[in-house]
Design an enzyme around this catalytic site. Sequence first.
Site, PDB file in Angstrom:
ATOM      1  N   LYS A  21       1.123  -1.350   0.082  1.00 62.34           N
ATOM      2  CA  LYS A  21      -0.017  -0.134   0.314  1.00 62.34           C
ATOM      3  C   LYS A  21       1.201   1.451  -0.475  1.00 62.34           C
ATOM      4  O   LYS A  21       0.417   2.117  -0.984  1.00 62.34           O
ATOM      5  CB  LYS A  21      -0.597   0.289   1.338  1.00 62.34           C
ATOM      6  N   ASN A  22       2.002   1.527   0.815  1.00 63.64           N
ATOM      7  CA  ASN A  22       2.669   1.964   1.451  1.00 63.64           C
ATOM      8  C   ASN A  22       3.704   3.255   0.016  1.00 63.64           C
ATOM      9  O   ASN A  22       4.579   3.895  -0.260  1.00 63.64           O
ATOM     10  CB  ASN A  22       3.107   2.437   2.252  1.00 63.64           C
ATOM     11  N   CYS A 116      -4.818  12.631  13.183  1.00 66.61           N
ATOM     12  CA  CYS A 116      -4.882  10.713  12.846  1.00 66.61           C
ATOM     13  C   CYS A 116      -4.633  10.619  14.883  1.00 66.61           C
ATOM     14  O   CYS A 116      -3.447  10.805  15.140  1.00 66.61           O
ATOM     15  CB  CYS A 116      -4.673  10.429  11.946  1.00 66.61           C
ATOM     16  N   ARG A 121       1.383  15.058  13.005  1.00 69.46           N
ATOM     17  CA  ARG A 121       1.186  14.307  11.134  1.00 69.46           C
ATOM     18  C   ARG A 121       1.590  15.307  10.713  1.00 69.46           C
ATOM     19  O   ARG A 121       0.449  16.541   9.658  1.00 69.46           O
ATOM     20  CB  ARG A 121      -0.195  13.421  10.359  1.00 69.46           C
ATOM     21  N   VAL A 123       3.589  18.698   8.319  1.00 70.19           N
ATOM     22  CA  VAL A 123       4.320  18.611   6.867  1.00 70.19           C
ATOM     23  C   VAL A 123       5.537  19.763   6.853  1.00 70.19           C
ATOM     24  O   VAL A 123       6.334  19.965   5.730  1.00 70.19           O
ATOM     25  CB  VAL A 123       3.287  18.674   6.203  1.00 70.19           C
ATOM     26  N   ASP A 304       4.956   0.790  11.627  1.00 75.14           N
ATOM     27  CA  ASP A 304       3.939  -0.153  11.468  1.00 75.14           C
ATOM     28  C   ASP A 304       3.279  -1.901  11.440  1.00 75.14           C
ATOM     29  O   ASP A 304       2.577  -2.564  11.794  1.00 75.14           O
ATOM     30  CB  ASP A 304       3.529   0.021   9.555  1.00 75.14           C
ATOM     31  N   ARG A 397      -8.851   0.089   5.269  1.00 77.40           N
ATOM     32  CA  ARG A 397      -7.834   0.810   4.592  1.00 77.40           C
ATOM     33  C   ARG A 397      -6.213   0.118   3.887  1.00 77.40           C
ATOM     34  O   ARG A 397      -5.434   0.164   3.313  1.00 77.40           O
ATOM     35  CB  ARG A 397      -7.610   1.807   5.114  1.00 77.40           C
TER      36      ARG A 397
HETATM   37  C1  EPZ Z   1       4.324   6.447   6.220  1.00 75.08           C
HETATM   38  O1  EPZ Z   1       3.927   7.916   6.879  1.00 75.08           O
HETATM   39  C2  EPZ Z   1       3.382   5.708   5.690  1.00 75.08           C
HETATM   40  N1  EPZ Z   1       2.355   5.861   5.194  1.00 75.08           N
HETATM   41  C3  EPZ Z   1       3.084   5.520   7.831  1.00 75.08           C
HETATM   42  O2  EPZ Z   1       2.357   4.090   7.847  1.00 75.08           O
HETATM   43  C4  EPZ Z   1       4.619   4.731   8.548  1.00 75.08           C
HETATM   44  O3  EPZ Z   1       4.091   4.576   9.700  1.00 75.08           O
HETATM   45  C5  EPZ Z   1       5.562   6.314   8.175  1.00 75.08           C
HETATM   46  O4  EPZ Z   1       5.632   6.659   7.151  1.00 75.08           O
HETATM   47  C6  EPZ Z   1       6.658   5.718   8.856  1.00 75.08           C
HETATM   48  O5  EPZ Z   1       7.603   4.691   8.410  1.00 75.08           O
HETATM   49  C7  EPZ Z   1       2.500   5.868   4.135  1.00 75.08           C
HETATM   50  O6  EPZ Z   1       3.861   6.114   3.639  1.00 75.08           O
HETATM   51  C8  EPZ Z   1       1.752   6.194   3.291  1.00 75.08           C
HETATM   52  P1  EPZ Z   1       6.309   9.930   8.138  1.00 75.08           P
HETATM   53  P2  EPZ Z   1       4.791   9.607   6.356  1.00 75.08           P
HETATM   54  O7  EPZ Z   1       6.638  11.169   7.029  1.00 75.08           O
HETATM   55  O8  EPZ Z   1       5.512   9.916   5.236  1.00 75.08           O
HETATM   56  C9  EPZ Z   1       7.624  13.578  11.162  1.00 75.08           C
HETATM   57  C10 EPZ Z   1       0.626   2.845   7.915  1.00 75.08           C
HETATM   58  O9  EPZ Z   1       0.238   2.218   8.870  1.00 75.08           O
HETATM   59  N2  EPZ Z   1       7.195  14.187  10.324  1.00 75.08           N
HETATM   60  O10 EPZ Z   1       7.814   9.415   7.752  1.00 75.08           O
HETATM   61  O11 EPZ Z   1       3.759  10.548   6.894  1.00 75.08           O
HETATM   62  C11 EPZ Z   1       6.424  12.914  11.837  1.00 75.08           C
HETATM   63  O12 EPZ Z   1       5.263  13.076  12.609  1.00 75.08           O
HETATM   64  C12 EPZ Z   1       0.970   4.684   7.977  1.00 75.08           C
HETATM   65  O13 EPZ Z   1       0.374   2.517   7.009  1.00 75.08           O
HETATM   66  C13 EPZ Z   1       7.524  15.689  10.362  1.00 75.08           C
HETATM   67  O14 EPZ Z   1       7.687  16.308  11.475  1.00 75.08           O
HETATM   68  O15 EPZ Z   1       5.854   9.776   7.958  1.00 75.08           O
HETATM   69  C14 EPZ Z   1       6.447  11.568  12.237  1.00 75.08           C
HETATM   70  O16 EPZ Z   1       6.766  11.573  13.718  1.00 75.08           O
HETATM   71  C15 EPZ Z   1       1.107   5.345   9.027  1.00 75.08           C
HETATM   72  N3  EPZ Z   1       7.442  16.668   9.938  1.00 75.08           N
HETATM   73  C16 EPZ Z   1       7.770  10.918  11.524  1.00 75.08           C
HETATM   74  O17 EPZ Z   1       8.050  12.150  10.920  1.00 75.08           O
HETATM   75  C17 EPZ Z   1       7.551  16.752   8.437  1.00 75.08           C
HETATM   76  O18 EPZ Z   1       6.830  17.483   7.402  1.00 75.08           O
HETATM   77  C18 EPZ Z   1       7.699  10.265  10.406  1.00 75.08           C
HETATM   78  O19 EPZ Z   1       6.533  11.075   9.666  1.00 75.08           O
HETATM   79  C19 EPZ Z   1       6.837  15.093   8.039  1.00 75.08           C
HETATM   80  C20 EPZ Z   1       7.250  14.691   9.730  1.00 75.08           C
END
Ligand code: EPZ
Length: 433
Positions: A21-22, A116, A121, A123, A304, A397
């Site tokens: 999915k990811n 969530c 989350r 950005v 995850d 999902r």
């Molecule tokens: C991806 O989310 C996955 N989702 C998540 O899987 C997974 O848990 C996560 O990576 C970590 O491996 C998808 O790929 C669709 P991140 P993502 O940006 O990209 C912080 C599932 O169950 N952060 O690596 O949103 C954030 O707060 C989902 O399939 C910032 O601070 O994860 C978090 O603490 C859940 N600023 C950490 O980084 C930002 O701009 C990880 O976030 C972005 C992120």
Amino acid sequence: MKLTVYGGRHLFGEITVDGAKNAALPLLAATLLTDDDVLLENVPDVGDVRTMIALLESVGKRVRALSPGVLSVRTERDLTGAPPDSLVRRLRASFLLLGPLMARVGASQLPLPGGCPIGVRPVDLHLKGLKALGAQLESVGPFWHAHAGSLHPAEIHLDYPSVGATEQIMMTAALIPGRTVISNPAQDPEVHDLARLLIKMGAGIMIEPGRLQIEGAARLQGTTHTVIPDRITAGTFLIAGAIAGGDVTVHCQPLHLEALLSKLDELGIIVQEHVESVRVVSDGPGSFSGGRVEARPYPGFPTDLQPQMMALLSVARGASVVKETVWESRFAHATELARMGAQIRLEGPTALIEGVAQLSGTEVHATDVRAGAALTLAGIAAAGTTIVLDRDGHIGRGHRDLAGELNRLGAAIISEEEQTLEEKKEVASTEIR
Ligand code: EPZ
């Protein structure tokens, strides 16, 4: 949705996981970077992917399933830059569209993704990357507006190896001639899968430890690509075999699961790694020891799989420690496991677990896709019957048919669309008439 899980079952047999999915979500987003046809194979039929498909169609793409898992993505009309809120709010990963749409259309607008159950989350790293590439960003109410202005290559350092921010920058930079470098990028297999697609489309991408380099092109072309197997689903089935007891073989990509396989082995669970499959043999609750798990960015232990691992450690011999370093509040499943008799104490980002001989079935709530999977696994191993309430459809999902796939391994799970209160009243009123 409601899963009724009959406990005390052992699992035997083989299962092949679907596409990741990811990986599929950023790969679908990347089809926006060209007007040519893109063919994606091994795409999982899960809720989040269906939402991403609807998002692509809302901005001008036409997505057709040529056969199960094979999607043809074509351009039906000129792309627009503002997908409807109703769709965007359903999918956190929709923020990945901001950069690609801006690069193609000149401007894009997306609402800030809602929070969530696992965390705020933010950005900020996505925005830092786009700004470095020359985008003009403006927040108007709950929306982010991105204007292309004059885009240019850049050197971008990520304070945190964010998966989404890495993918957002890669896709946008792929359409900017010149060399963009990301230092401290995410190293996840799904990021590598996106790189492989972008290379086929005409970008030049080189990945070294701690560094990802993109040679962008003014125009990218169509191609065909097969999505990698889902390492999180694979890990979920391996942990299912370990917690329930039995002998389960999962056809997957073992290289993507090293942290999990090493941890299961460390707990005393038999793990046999083959070229394209992993076999787990276990005697179930009490037959393996507790241990320490720390969820970290890839190649560390995957966050995850942290909920599923917590379920496993709840019925290990002795004490365990689970530390979550990726998301600031991803322990909601601990409360639900405790309702099944698990002994878990939370101290900030750390869960201290005292293994119990057996969990007991009861009614529990799925708070996100991975928590729902974890509670289902706990129910298979527990005594009695566990009802996993999944009102928001979290499990669907990320899993095409979790109950059906576990049942094919010997579980006994009944999944039913749960009637809403209105539907129950409707049924009651028709019965009275
Ligand atoms: C991806 O989310 C996955 N989702 C998540 O899987 C997974 O848990 C996560 O990576 C970590 O491996 C998808 O790929 C669709 P991140 P993502 O940006 O990209 C912080 C599932 O169950 N952060 O690596 O949103 C954030 O707060 C989902 O399939 C910032 O601070 O994860 C978090 O603490 C859940 N600023 C950490 O980084 C930002 O701009 C990880 O976030 C972005 C992120």
